[in-house]
Write a protein that holds these residues in place. Structure first.
Motif, PDB file in Angstrom:
ATOM      1  N   SER A  52       3.140  -2.109   2.603  1.00 42.93           N
ATOM      2  CA  SER A  52       3.866  -1.501   1.497  1.00 42.93           C
ATOM      3  C   SER A  52       4.727  -2.538   0.794  1.00 42.93           C
ATOM      4  CB  SER A  52       4.749  -0.353   2.013  1.00 42.93           C
ATOM      5  OG  SER A  52       5.715  -0.860   2.929  1.00 42.93           O
ATOM      6  N   THR A 101       3.795  -0.591  -7.482  1.00 43.64           N
ATOM      7  CA  THR A 101       4.055   0.797  -7.127  1.00 43.64           C
ATOM      8  C   THR A 101       5.553   1.045  -7.174  1.00 43.64           C
ATOM      9  OG1 THR A 101       3.865   2.468  -5.388  1.00 43.64           O
ATOM     10  CG2 THR A 101       4.046   0.196  -4.668  1.00 43.64           C
ATOM     11  N   VAL A 106       4.157   3.269   0.516  1.00 44.70           N
ATOM     12  CA  VAL A 106       2.732   3.514   0.325  1.00 44.70           C
ATOM     13  C   VAL A 106       1.951   2.216   0.415  1.00 44.70           C
ATOM     14  CG1 VAL A 106       3.070   5.574  -1.073  1.00 44.70           C
ATOM     15  CG2 VAL A 106       2.939   3.337  -2.180  1.00 44.70           C
ATOM     16  N   TYR A 107       0.712   2.355   0.837  1.00 47.85           N
ATOM     17  CA  TYR A 107      -0.236   1.261   0.842  1.00 47.85           C
ATOM     18  C   TYR A 107      -1.606   1.881   0.593  1.00 47.85           C
ATOM     19  CZ  TYR A 107       0.153   2.930   5.654  1.00 47.85           C
ATOM     20  OH  TYR A 107       0.277   3.717   6.763  1.00 47.85           O
ATOM     21  N   TYR A 108      -2.581   1.042   0.342  1.00 43.58           N
ATOM     22  CA  TYR A 108      -3.886   1.532  -0.078  1.00 43.58           C
ATOM     23  C   TYR A 108      -4.962   0.758   0.675  1.00 43.58           C
ATOM     24  CZ  TYR A 108      -0.771   2.997  -3.805  1.00 43.58           C
ATOM     25  OH  TYR A 108       0.274   3.516  -4.511  1.00 43.58           O
ATOM     26  N   SER A 109      -5.995   1.463   1.133  1.00 44.17           N
ATOM     27  CA  SER A 109      -7.037   0.826   1.938  1.00 44.17           C
ATOM     28  C   SER A 109      -8.373   0.702   1.210  1.00 44.17           C
ATOM     29  CB  SER A 109      -7.242   1.603   3.234  1.00 44.17           C
ATOM     30  OG  SER A 109      -7.628   2.934   2.953  1.00 44.17           O
ATOM     31  N   ARG A 110      -8.393   1.029  -0.081  1.00 40.63           N
ATOM     32  CA  ARG A 110      -9.626   0.905  -0.850  1.00 40.63           C
ATOM     33  C   ARG A 110      -9.481  -0.245  -1.836  1.00 40.63           C
ATOM     34  NH1 ARG A 110     -12.629   5.745  -0.822  1.00 40.63           N
ATOM     35  NH2 ARG A 110     -13.399   5.363  -2.913  1.00 40.63           N
ATOM     36  N   SER A 113      -8.353   0.227  -5.437  1.00 40.79           N
ATOM     37  CA  SER A 113      -6.971   0.641  -5.691  1.00 40.79           C
ATOM     38  C   SER A 113      -6.112  -0.499  -6.214  1.00 40.79           C
ATOM     39  CB  SER A 113      -6.337   1.195  -4.416  1.00 40.79           C
ATOM     40  OG  SER A 113      -7.007   2.353  -3.961  1.00 40.79           O
ATOM     41  N   TYR A 114      -6.605  -1.710  -6.112  1.00 38.23           N
ATOM     42  CA  TYR A 114      -5.820  -2.886  -6.461  1.00 38.23           C
ATOM     43  C   TYR A 114      -6.401  -3.570  -7.702  1.00 38.23           C
ATOM     44  CZ  TYR A 114      -3.925  -2.368  -1.759  1.00 38.23           C
ATOM     45  OH  TYR A 114      -3.318  -1.897  -0.630  1.00 38.23           O
TER      46      TYR A 114
END
Length: 127
Positions: A52, A101, A106-110, A113-114
């Motif tokens: 995050s 963000t 939050v964090y994103y694994s896809r 998403s970045y």
């Protein structure tokens, strides 16, 4: 414009360690959630680890839990991936990715998403 430069890869033997780095510029580093992805030849990019924006929350792929550590250094505007006990299946090109963000946890694994990613650094684990 945000710019990411990743490095630190190399050729190592199984069981060795490496530390990857991702230098961030062009924005407010502490406002970005970030992640590492790996892409092996002929395969899709896969999730390795995410963090995050405030570094308070992290997520790891099951295959690297307990061996890899993701971190951010706000003083250096750099993200790291410390890798221990490397295995041949960890071989691939590692990409750092980031997105801004407003939320701290939050964090994103896809990978989609970045919007920002580095040029990639090759890690080869072989005897």
């Amino acid at each position: 414009q945000v710019h990411l430069v990743d490095g630190g890869g190399g050729l190592v033997q199984p069981g060795a360690s490496l530390r990857l780095s991702c230098a961030f510029s062009g924005g407010y580093f502490n406002g970005y959630a970030m992640a590492w992805f790996r892409q092996a030849p002929g395969k899709e990019r896969e999730f390795v680890a995410a963090i995050s924006r405030t570094s308070g929350d992290t997520l790891y792929a099951d295959s690297v839990k307990g061996r890899f550590t993701i971190s951010k250094n706000g003083a250096e505007d750099t993200m790291y991936l410390q890798m221990y006990s490397l295995k041949p299946e960890n071989t691939g090109v590692y990409y750092c990715e980031g997105r801004t963000t407003q939320r701290n946890n939050v964090y994103y694994s896809r990978p989609e998403s970045y919007p920002y990613w580095g040029q990639g650094t090759q890690v080869t684990v072989s005897s």
